[in-house]
Design a protein around this motif. Sequence first.
Motif, PDB file in Angstrom:
ATOM      1  N   ILE A   1       5.357 -29.864  18.466  1.00  0.00           N
ATOM      2  CA  ILE A   1       5.545 -31.189  19.044  1.00  0.00           C
ATOM      3  C   ILE A   1       4.252 -31.964  18.877  1.00  0.00           C
ATOM      4  N   VAL A   2       4.353 -33.216  18.410  1.00  0.00           N
ATOM      5  CA  VAL A   2       3.169 -34.076  18.318  1.00  0.00           C
ATOM      6  C   VAL A   2       3.525 -35.393  18.991  1.00  0.00           C
ATOM      7  N   GLY A   3       2.667 -35.836  19.900  1.00  0.00           N
ATOM      8  CA  GLY A   3       2.993 -37.066  20.608  1.00  0.00           C
ATOM      9  C   GLY A   3       1.796 -37.975  20.784  1.00  0.00           C
ATOM     10  N   ILE A   4       2.096 -39.223  21.132  1.00  0.00           N
ATOM     11  CA  ILE A   4       1.021 -40.153  21.514  1.00  0.00           C
ATOM     12  C   ILE A   4       1.296 -40.629  22.930  1.00  0.00           C
ATOM     13  N   ASN A   5       0.311 -40.493  23.809  1.00  0.00           N
ATOM     14  CA  ASN A   5       0.374 -41.116  25.130  1.00  0.00           C
ATOM     15  C   ASN A   5      -0.698 -42.181  25.203  1.00  0.00           C
ATOM     16  N   ASN A   6      -0.491 -43.156  26.053  1.00  0.00           N
ATOM     17  CA  ASN A   6      -1.543 -44.140  26.241  1.00  0.00           C
ATOM     18  C   ASN A   6      -2.240 -43.919  27.559  1.00  0.00           C
TER      19      ASN A   6
ATOM     20  N   PHE B   1      -0.566 -32.223  21.352  1.00  0.00           N
ATOM     21  CA  PHE B   1       0.010 -31.248  20.427  1.00  0.00           C
ATOM     22  C   PHE B   1       0.419 -29.982  21.171  1.00  0.00           C
ATOM     23  N   GLY B   2       1.531 -29.397  20.749  1.00  0.00           N
ATOM     24  CA  GLY B   2       1.935 -28.116  21.331  1.00  0.00           C
ATOM     25  C   GLY B   2       3.021 -27.473  20.491  1.00  0.00           C
ATOM     26  N   LEU B   3       3.297 -26.195  20.750  1.00  0.00           N
ATOM     27  CA  LEU B   3       4.413 -25.524  20.098  1.00  0.00           C
ATOM     28  C   LEU B   3       5.696 -25.916  20.817  1.00  0.00           C
ATOM     29  N   GLY B   4       6.819 -25.870  20.111  1.00  0.00           N
ATOM     30  CA  GLY B   4       8.082 -26.269  20.708  1.00  0.00           C
ATOM     31  C   GLY B   4       8.582 -25.266  21.737  1.00  0.00           C
TER      32      GLY B   4
ATOM     33  N   GLN C   1     -11.699 -31.748  13.960  1.00  0.00           N
ATOM     34  CA  GLN C   1     -11.282 -31.828  15.354  1.00  0.00           C
ATOM     35  C   GLN C   1      -9.809 -31.477  15.512  1.00  0.00           C
ATOM     36  N   ALA C   2      -8.998 -31.850  14.517  1.00  0.00           N
ATOM     37  CA  ALA C   2      -7.578 -31.486  14.559  1.00  0.00           C
ATOM     38  C   ALA C   2      -7.427 -29.967  14.482  1.00  0.00           C
ATOM     39  N   MET C   3      -8.266 -29.325  13.671  1.00  0.00           N
ATOM     40  CA  MET C   3      -8.225 -27.857  13.599  1.00  0.00           C
ATOM     41  C   MET C   3      -8.601 -27.241  14.956  1.00  0.00           C
ATOM     42  N   ASP C   4      -9.632 -27.789  15.599  1.00  0.00           N
ATOM     43  CA  ASP C   4      -9.993 -27.320  16.948  1.00  0.00           C
ATOM     44  C   ASP C   4      -8.792 -27.406  17.883  1.00  0.00           C
ATOM     45  N   MET C   5      -8.123 -28.534  17.774  1.00  0.00           N
ATOM     46  CA  MET C   5      -6.995 -28.842  18.645  1.00  0.00           C
ATOM     47  C   MET C   5      -5.866 -27.839  18.441  1.00  0.00           C
ATOM     48  N   ILE C   6      -5.628 -27.471  17.199  1.00  0.00           N
ATOM     49  CA  ILE C   6      -4.562 -26.514  16.888  1.00  0.00           C
ATOM     50  C   ILE C   6      -4.944 -25.130  17.411  1.00  0.00           C
TER      51      ILE C   6
ATOM     52  N   ILE D   1      -0.507 -27.090  25.909  1.00  0.00           N
ATOM     53  CA  ILE D   1      -0.773 -28.211  25.008  1.00  0.00           C
ATOM     54  C   ILE D   1      -2.276 -28.446  24.863  1.00  0.00           C
ATOM     55  N   SER D   2      -2.635 -29.123  23.770  1.00  0.00           N
ATOM     56  CA  SER D   2      -4.016 -29.586  23.634  1.00  0.00           C
ATOM     57  C   SER D   2      -3.950 -31.074  23.322  1.00  0.00           C
TER      58      SER D   2
END
Lengths: 708, 708
Positions: free
Chosen positions: B596-601, B611-614, B635-640, B624-625
């Motif tokens: 799952i990939v999302g944008i929150n404000n 980001f998180g697994l389904g 940074q995206a790799m860190d996040m994963i 989630i991260s």
Amino acid sequence: MDKFFNPRSIAIVGASKDFTSISGKPIKYLLEHGYAGKIYPVNPKYQEIGNFKCYPGVAEIPGEVDMALIAINYKRVLQVLTDCHAKGVKHAAIFSSGFAEAGEEGKKLQQEITALAKETGMRVLGPNCQGMVNLPNKITAGFSASLENKPLVPGSTGFVTQSGALGYSIFNMAQELGVGFSYIVSTGNEVDLHSLELMEYMMEDDSTNLLVAYLEGIKDGDTFKRVSRRGLELGKPIVALKVGRTDVGQKAASSHTASLTGSDDVFDAFFRQNGIIRVDDIEDIIDIAGLFNNIPLPEGKGLGIVTTSGGAGILAADTAVAMGLAVPELDEATRAKIGTVIPDYGSAMNPVDVTAQVINDPKGFMKVLDAMLDSDNIDGLVVVITMIAGTAGERLARDITDISQRAQKPIAICWTAGDRLMDNCFAILRKGEVPYFKSPVRCVKALGVLMNYGYFRGRWQQRDEVEAGVSASAKTRSAEPAREFLSRCDHRLTEHQGKQLLAQFDIPVTQEQVARTEAEALEIAGRLGFPLAVKVDSPDIMHKTEAGALRLFINSNEELVQAFNEVMENSRKYAPDARINGALVQEMVEKGTEVIVGINNDPQFGPVVVFGLGGIFVEVLKDISMRVAPFNHAQAMDMIKEIKGYGVLAGARGQAPADIEALADVLVKVSRMAETMKDEIKELDINPLLVLPQGKGVKVADALVIKK
Amino acid sequence: MDKFFNPRSIAIVGASKDFTSISGKPIKYLLEHGYAGKIYPVNPKYQEIGNFKCYPGVAEIPGEVDMALIAINYKRVLQVLTDCHAKGVKHAAIFSSGFAEAGEEGKKLQQEITALAKETGMRVLGPNCQGMVNLPNKITAGFSASLENKPLVPGSTGFVTQSGALGYSIFNMAQELGVGFSYIVSTGNEVDLHSLELMEYMMEDDSTNLLVAYLEGIKDGDTFKRVSRRGLELGKPIVALKVGRTDVGQKAASSHTASLTGSDDVFDAFFRQNGIIRVDDIEDIIDIAGLFNNIPLPEGKGLGIVTTSGGAGILAADTAVAMGLAVPELDEATRAKIGTVIPDYGSAMNPVDVTAQVINDPKGFMKVLDAMLDSDNIDGLVVVITMIAGTAGERLARDITDISQRAQKPIAICWTAGDRLMDNCFAILRKGEVPYFKSPVRCVKALGVLMNYGYFRGRWQQRDEVEAGVSASAKTRSAEPAREFLSRCDHRLTEHQGKQLLAQFDIPVTQEQVARTEAEALEIAGRLGFPLAVKVDSPDIMHKTEAGALRLFINSNEELVQAFNEVMENSRKYAPDARINGALVQEMVEKGTEVIVGINNDPQFGPVVVFGLGGIFVEVLKDISMRVAPFNHAQAMDMIKEIKGYGVLAGARGQAPADIEALADVLVKVSRMAETMKDEIKELDINPLLVLPQGKGVKVADALVIKK
């Protein structure tokens, strides 16, 4: 052990005239701190040391010797111990190093000392230790520089440490901060007297209310269980600084006192299930002991916070919530009382921020504290003050001293300010024996762990009563049939045997039976009904799927006959030499949540029950919980709720909640089986245990048992 | 801002002759600490205060006024500010309280002050604040009792605090422990000057090497991003004590300075992605600032530990490993050098336990320290000493001072012992400006966070170079087509529109097209090939499964025609009034791992990518991260890698590893899209994004976009 802690006469073997040396200091310290017993220096070189006659050997001492302190070259220690035994000395403490921690020669010598102690019954502390101090009775049988401080501060904390240098340093810091101790004992290499025995003595000692232990490893889980239980019974908390949490730490520990640190996860589980307060820093010891010396044991975890700084209040609240305390909203009555002091207040807010107006209205401040203490929701109170100097500060310090001394509930004070500006205020607190903190976080933590302990103990007392009946009935069941059954099995039990064993302990397993012929298979199917599974039953075939020896969802007699024959044939082909008992005809269980339940054997604590959800939860997330066996239903519930994936069982994503009560019941039964059969079972792996929806129970679908 | 931090003249409005009052103290402190500028007391009641002429109002002051300190009843503050503006005063600090923190009347007055500041451009600190101190220039524009201490200790730490009482208390404790500061500013209710602006000034200030912030909430994420980036560029760490981590803490904060604490998870992500050192206790601030005042910035996270107590060494190692430091084994050369000092040693063991023999062989001890510092694996050194008193201790203290002063790498000293016994030793360290700790844990933590910071900064510098090219190319791409497309969509985009938008940012989506007729559907199938999925395309039907408007795994033209008609019919029945564009004919994607990939404000930081697994991972485990957008590949790799279920992507349980590089690439693209379209997109939810096996990429299978 009484004479170990209260020797009426002490011989110092290897005594020196140099009172700054290891073998001179004990004489100096015994004298300075007012030891009331007899002191016998032993050294062939001297006629006398100080005002004491010095003896050439232990044998020459005229009177009885209760304890020998040995501070000589490690090579001569064994001989001296032999002499001591001949003299009838019952207790010895060896300060010398050069033993197991130093290499092969030392290790051999240490083994000889161990043997001597065992043979003679003489109780030996160390070697490589820093001795024992009994503060109330002014017995300083050690050489630590911490004994330079005079007078020592007696108190109610008993301290056992496996690191002499670190332990006595903590002791020194604590003493200078006014924290009183009953005993401190450094155990060194623990050839004979070990930490847990010493703790067991202190636990029963009236002068001790709290036990502190610095531990690298332990030798005997059973003693630890006993001490822990007594602690809960008596309401004497145990604070443990157990090091070797990480790989690097464990490696370092093994070279330090040659101790095995053991699995940190098992220690953690053991501490959790026994209410032992695990700390990570030496300052935690000082904080908790210093506070507990002066407050009653908290009875719950509802924390009230009163502060003169909003910021400090937030920090305190964050800390409290993070450690699982409740920071309850205030009830109507409490709110009303506070409202008379802080007119704008009126809210149910906890923390209560009295702001700096406390300077102008000190009576109001006291009213707020009293109101909080009166509230039923509040089991303990943290008061956080920032810089309030001068006479206002002094008045505040006097008021706080007053309320701390008369409160029936525990209060912890934090006064966040430097010593230089506030020393007039702090002096008042110290005089009134009110412990105070500088950091709101440390203050909340110190009170908080004691509140969590009190809460745990309350639940422990309750559940113990509830369980008493159950445990008794479980105990009446004989384990003999299970033992007899096990004795007839191979080292590694077949699935069917494993389940038969579990059934002996009332653990629900799938209905199943071994068929040797088609006819038997059909007969069994007649009783069990469809759907069924068919698997080979052989002690020699582990991987049934690989062998083609497994058929699922069989729905008719025809399918059954075919499956039976295929399974038998495939198995013979796969492993021509295997012993094949037949095919296991087994009910197919309604789909449930798959969990794993296992038994591991921990070298220190014995059988440990491990629990987790099946699949990725265990394999990827390592999401497991464990408890040392045996344990009760409430502890099993804790264990289930502790895993991260608990939501899956509780009914996440619209699923029906699983039968958690039945699962807890099985965990308890497994834990009793583990305890009962600890000499017979090496390993158990129930995988999966199917947990059906609420009210429908659980069932073991597969199990592997390995004998010892 | 220069004049705010360095006013050449200060008016004290409401000045009192009582130098113990809030309005009297500033005069006293400015005098006592040697303020070199002009002091103008203002109070119509007096002719003079101390030796200063007192003015009836600001207007009557003859010279220029750089700063006004306002300590009068809150009701008169607005008038005084108006007077100040008339006089040309550019900076004011309001000490008075009674504003937004006190109730409705105060809130209204505060709004008027805000408006005045905005209108006039006058920079206003507070209200409800405790002022500003510039230590190097001896400007004490505050009333905190901490200014009673003389002399103040200047140093390189700049401190901004939203809590005056707590902040100045921390300052006071730190000062008494010898920790020097460049500035401390208390910001109170922040009507105008806010924490981040002040930090931005300090960041560029040469006298400041480290920034400390006590924060309850922030007003402006962009300034924080800028300050953080500058900090990394300049190598000036930021230490943040951000409170309101828990619900109770957040509630308390909202009533304290009326600040919104914001989502703690977002703060945490922001701190992590910017190398900001987040601390949980006031003592951490003192520890870190005190150490960093005296050591070089560490360049990596390889920690060496040298100790006189095995136990303390284990504790230090455990702490280091737990916080992610490396405690590397020693290389051959280092080992050999240590072997000359500790003959039995020979092992590669780190921590190095020199035992108490350091007393007999002080030169050997120094050799060990030098050997450790020389090793390439070691980026920083912790030295832990227990009780070594007397002249041996003094010699040790001198040696440690010497090596601390000449070492090119950072060293942190822990000396675990009480003050009374060791003060002769500690005095030597203090004189040499060597910071020392009492707790091995706090010592390792203080050095450790700086080492982790140094390591982070090293990676940040590297990856920033690598990314420079990529970012530039990404920026050249115009967002105009995407904006134009979005303007033609409803508030809530259909799945197909959402994917079209994502495709504008080069994010791979399923191949698909909307068919209005059977014939179109067949034509699309001809291009895409089977298997296919068919779903209704309508802005008014959200729940396609419920509506029967979804068919999967279609493998032939016949099935396709049937599915098309069913989907269209069911949709019309389900929602007769819905606008139906047709049926979306979509490729069925090879089975991949669902994420799952999302944008929150976030109200403070703007768009945040989550980001998180389904499945259960997000829903049950909340695994989630997140990162504040935009961010780069590293940074995206860190996040994963940060999520607990990372093993699932890495290839747990015999699965092929998933295409993590492609996933990181999409996260980066989503973060850029989030930043570019932050005024247009309210919410994005890609669920699922299918991550295919390594080398095969990722594909958006479904997406929901909501416009602002």
